[in-house]
Design an enzyme around this catalytic site. Structure first.
Site, PDB file in Angstrom:
ATOM      1  N   GLU A 192      -9.211 -10.128 -10.862  1.00  0.00           N
ATOM      2  CA  GLU A 192      -8.464  -8.882 -11.096  1.00  0.00           C
ATOM      3  C   GLU A 192      -9.324  -7.775 -11.687  1.00  0.00           C
ATOM      4  OE1 GLU A 192      -7.373 -11.898 -11.816  1.00  0.00           O
ATOM      5  OE2 GLU A 192      -5.275 -12.108 -11.216  1.00  0.00           O
ATOM      6  N   GLU A 234      -3.099 -18.510 -10.485  1.00  0.00           N
ATOM      7  CA  GLU A 234      -1.990 -18.607 -11.448  1.00  0.00           C
ATOM      8  C   GLU A 234      -0.897 -19.551 -10.931  1.00  0.00           C
ATOM      9  OE1 GLU A 234      -1.850 -14.241 -11.514  1.00  0.00           O
ATOM     10  OE2 GLU A 234      -1.891 -14.363 -13.694  1.00  0.00           O
ATOM     11  N   ALA A 294      -1.975 -11.805  -5.723  1.00  0.00           N
ATOM     12  CA  ALA A 294      -0.819 -10.933  -5.541  1.00  0.00           C
ATOM     13  C   ALA A 294      -1.185  -9.920  -4.463  1.00  0.00           C
ATOM     14  CB  ALA A 294      -0.488 -10.233  -6.853  1.00  0.00           C
ATOM     15  N   GLY A 319      -3.261 -14.262  -8.379  1.00  0.00           N
ATOM     16  CA  GLY A 319      -1.940 -14.892  -8.386  1.00  0.00           C
ATOM     17  C   GLY A 319      -1.959 -16.289  -7.768  1.00  0.00           C
TER      18      GLY A 319
HETATM   19  N1  COA Z   1      -3.444  -8.807  -1.097  1.00  0.00           N
HETATM   20  C1  COA Z   1      -3.174  -8.239   0.087  1.00  0.00           C
HETATM   21  N2  COA Z   1      -3.872  -8.504   1.197  1.00  0.00           N
HETATM   22  C2  COA Z   1      -4.883  -9.382   1.092  1.00  0.00           C
HETATM   23  C3  COA Z   1      -5.230 -10.007  -0.120  1.00  0.00           C
HETATM   24  C4  COA Z   1      -4.447  -9.695  -1.254  1.00  0.00           C
HETATM   25  N3  COA Z   1      -4.664 -10.261  -2.442  1.00  0.00           N
HETATM   26  N4  COA Z   1      -6.306 -10.815   0.099  1.00  0.00           N
HETATM   27  C5  COA Z   1      -6.607 -10.701   1.402  1.00  0.00           C
HETATM   28  N5  COA Z   1      -5.743  -9.846   2.003  1.00  0.00           N
HETATM   29  C6  COA Z   1      -5.720  -9.422   3.417  1.00  0.00           C
HETATM   30  C7  COA Z   1      -6.852  -8.456   3.759  1.00  0.00           C
HETATM   31  O1  COA Z   1      -6.496  -7.144   3.400  1.00  0.00           O
HETATM   32  C8  COA Z   1      -6.952  -8.663   5.232  1.00  0.00           C
HETATM   33  O2  COA Z   1      -5.891  -7.978   5.870  1.00  0.00           O
HETATM   34  P1  COA Z   1      -6.167  -7.046   7.191  1.00  0.00           P
HETATM   35  O3  COA Z   1      -6.741  -8.008   8.202  1.00  0.00           O
HETATM   36  O4  COA Z   1      -4.809  -6.528   7.547  1.00  0.00           O
HETATM   37  O5  COA Z   1      -7.145  -6.010   6.749  1.00  0.00           O
HETATM   38  C9  COA Z   1      -6.671 -10.147   5.405  1.00  0.00           C
HETATM   39  O6  COA Z   1      -5.955 -10.549   4.245  1.00  0.00           O
HETATM   40  C10 COA Z   1      -7.920 -11.015   5.500  1.00  0.00           C
HETATM   41  O7  COA Z   1      -8.730 -10.735   4.364  1.00  0.00           O
HETATM   42  P2  COA Z   1     -10.284 -10.343   4.439  1.00  0.00           P
HETATM   43  O8  COA Z   1     -10.628  -9.623   3.173  1.00  0.00           O
HETATM   44  O9  COA Z   1     -10.560  -9.621   5.710  1.00  0.00           O
HETATM   45  O10 COA Z   1     -10.952 -11.789   4.502  1.00  0.00           O
HETATM   46  P3  COA Z   1     -12.447 -12.184   4.049  1.00  0.00           P
HETATM   47  O11 COA Z   1     -12.648 -13.569   4.545  1.00  0.00           O
HETATM   48  O12 COA Z   1     -13.401 -11.136   4.432  1.00  0.00           O
HETATM   49  O13 COA Z   1     -12.390 -12.201   2.443  1.00  0.00           O
HETATM   50  C11 COA Z   1     -11.426 -12.729   0.296  1.00  0.00           C
HETATM   51  C12 COA Z   1     -11.583 -13.162   1.777  1.00  0.00           C
HETATM   52  C13 COA Z   1     -10.406 -13.699  -0.334  1.00  0.00           C
HETATM   53  C14 COA Z   1     -12.773 -12.838  -0.425  1.00  0.00           C
HETATM   54  C15 COA Z   1     -10.904 -11.282   0.214  1.00  0.00           C
HETATM   55  O14 COA Z   1      -9.779 -11.176   1.078  1.00  0.00           O
HETATM   56  C16 COA Z   1     -10.474 -10.841  -1.155  1.00  0.00           C
HETATM   57  O15 COA Z   1     -11.317 -10.550  -1.985  1.00  0.00           O
HETATM   58  N6  COA Z   1      -9.144 -10.761  -1.394  1.00  0.00           N
HETATM   59  C17 COA Z   1      -8.611 -10.264  -2.640  1.00  0.00           C
HETATM   60  C18 COA Z   1      -8.741 -11.275  -3.737  1.00  0.00           C
HETATM   61  C19 COA Z   1      -8.209 -10.703  -5.037  1.00  0.00           C
HETATM   62  O16 COA Z   1      -8.730  -9.763  -5.593  1.00  0.00           O
HETATM   63  N7  COA Z   1      -7.125 -11.311  -5.510  1.00  0.00           N
HETATM   64  C20 COA Z   1      -6.499 -10.912  -6.751  1.00  0.00           C
HETATM   65  C21 COA Z   1      -5.395  -9.971  -6.488  1.00  0.00           C
HETATM   66  S1  COA Z   1      -4.591  -9.531  -8.010  1.00  0.00           S
END
Ligand code: COA
Length: 260
Positions: free
Chosen positions: A134, A114, A66, A111
């Site tokens: 989460e 999910e 999400a 999400g």
């Molecule tokens: N919501 C909003 N934005 C998200 C996102 C999310 N769940 N997951 C990634 N993004 C965005 C980042 O903020 C970034 O945006 P920006 O370039 O404007 O700063 C872009 O997507 C790329 O993500 P980034 O974190 O730079 O990539 P990465 O390869 O370093 O890491 C992940 C990849 C998936 C490990 C990391 O993005 C992450 O941990 N995301 C969240 C996962 C999460 O907690 N999901 C559950 C949400 S309830």
């Protein structure tokens, strides 16, 4: 049919829905969830569509969760509504009368996990990472994750994934029953489309009846679910496709299902 956050493409009787926010790793914001509601409703209503493939745009992610930026500003009441908006989408997909295949091409987190779990089949690239992180954000899965994880993988794996919040690789997800099949990344599209084409060529009424028996009746007591199965079994006997399928077997030829 045009969306800000989705791409829609038909290949024969297979509709492909691609979540298209690759710069945000296809994170699900309110608007994208709304568009997915609409896209699935249209796919269900379209007579020419017999199977659906759901995936994420770009090389990195199916859906990375999400939208955290959007969630950061929500009040508790708005969070409850957001959770229900997401939950209703997952239920709509799970209860759809047509088979839905998740093509998990990368991160399927929160999400995203999910969403994949709500699909009927999940084909994962060997580079995919799946999980419910989460806990690292101080919240819990809100789109049905706690419940579908429990039902698919059991209490132990559900607690492990949610409490530790660490993503797992596709091989481990397969061992936990969380994905249907793992294929090399380079073969993901071909293999997924092969499966989707097989689903699209099958008898649609039988597909609908089976999804109903397994997904909907699966939650009922056994006696009620078995009764549902008998009724659904009987309904297939009213279709031309049942006569075609059984007739083709007896005549030693390939059946051609027409969807009636
Ligand atoms: N919501 C909003 N934005 C998200 C996102 C999310 N769940 N997951 C990634 N993004 C965005 C980042 O903020 C970034 O945006 P920006 O370039 O404007 O700063 C872009 O997507 C790329 O993500 P980034 O974190 O730079 O990539 P990465 O390869 O370093 O890491 C992940 C990849 C998936 C490990 C990391 O993005 C992450 O941990 N995301 C969240 C996962 C999460 O907690 N999901 C559950 C949400 S309830």
């Amino acid at each position: 049919m045009s969306y800000r956050n989705l791409l829609i493409e038909d290949q024969g009787a297979v509709r492909r829905i691609t979540i298209n926010r690759p710069d945000k790793l296809n994170a699900l914001n309110h608007e994208t969830i709304g568009e997915l509601h609409d896209a699935f409703a249209r796919a269900e209503a379209a007579p020419g569509v017999r199977a659906i493939v759901l995936t994420g745009a770009g090389p990195k992610a199916f859906v990375a969760g999400a939208d955290i930026a959007e969630m950061n500003g929500l009040s508790p009441v708005q969070a409850r509504d957001f959770s229900r908006h997401g939950q209703r989408l997952m239920s709509r997909i799970e209860e759809l009368g047509k088979p839905v295949v998740a093509m998990v091409n990368g991160f399927a987190l929160g999400g995203g996990m999910e969403l994949a779990m709500a699909c009927h089949l999940r084909i994962a690239s060997d580079a995919a990472k799946l999980g419910q992180p989460e806990v690292n954000l101080g919240l819990i899965p809100g789109f049905g994750g706690t419940q579908r994880l429990l039902r698919l993988a059991g209490r132990g794996p559900a607690l492990e994934l949610c409490l530790l919040g660490q993503p797992i690789d596709a091989g481990r997800a397969l061992a936990m029953n969380l994905v249907t099949r793992v294929v090399p990344a380079a073969e993901l599209e071909t293999e997924t489309m092969k499966i989707a084409m097989q689903l699209a060529a099958a008898a649609p009424q039988a597909m609908t009846a089976m999804i109903g028996a397994i997904v909907l009746a699966g939650e009922a007591p056994l006696s009620t679910a078995l009764d549902y199965e008998s009724q659904a079994f009987a309904v297939t006997f009213s279709t031309d496709d049942m006569k075609e399928g059984t007739g083709a077997f007896l005549e030693r030829r390939k059946p051609e299902f027409i969807g009636r």
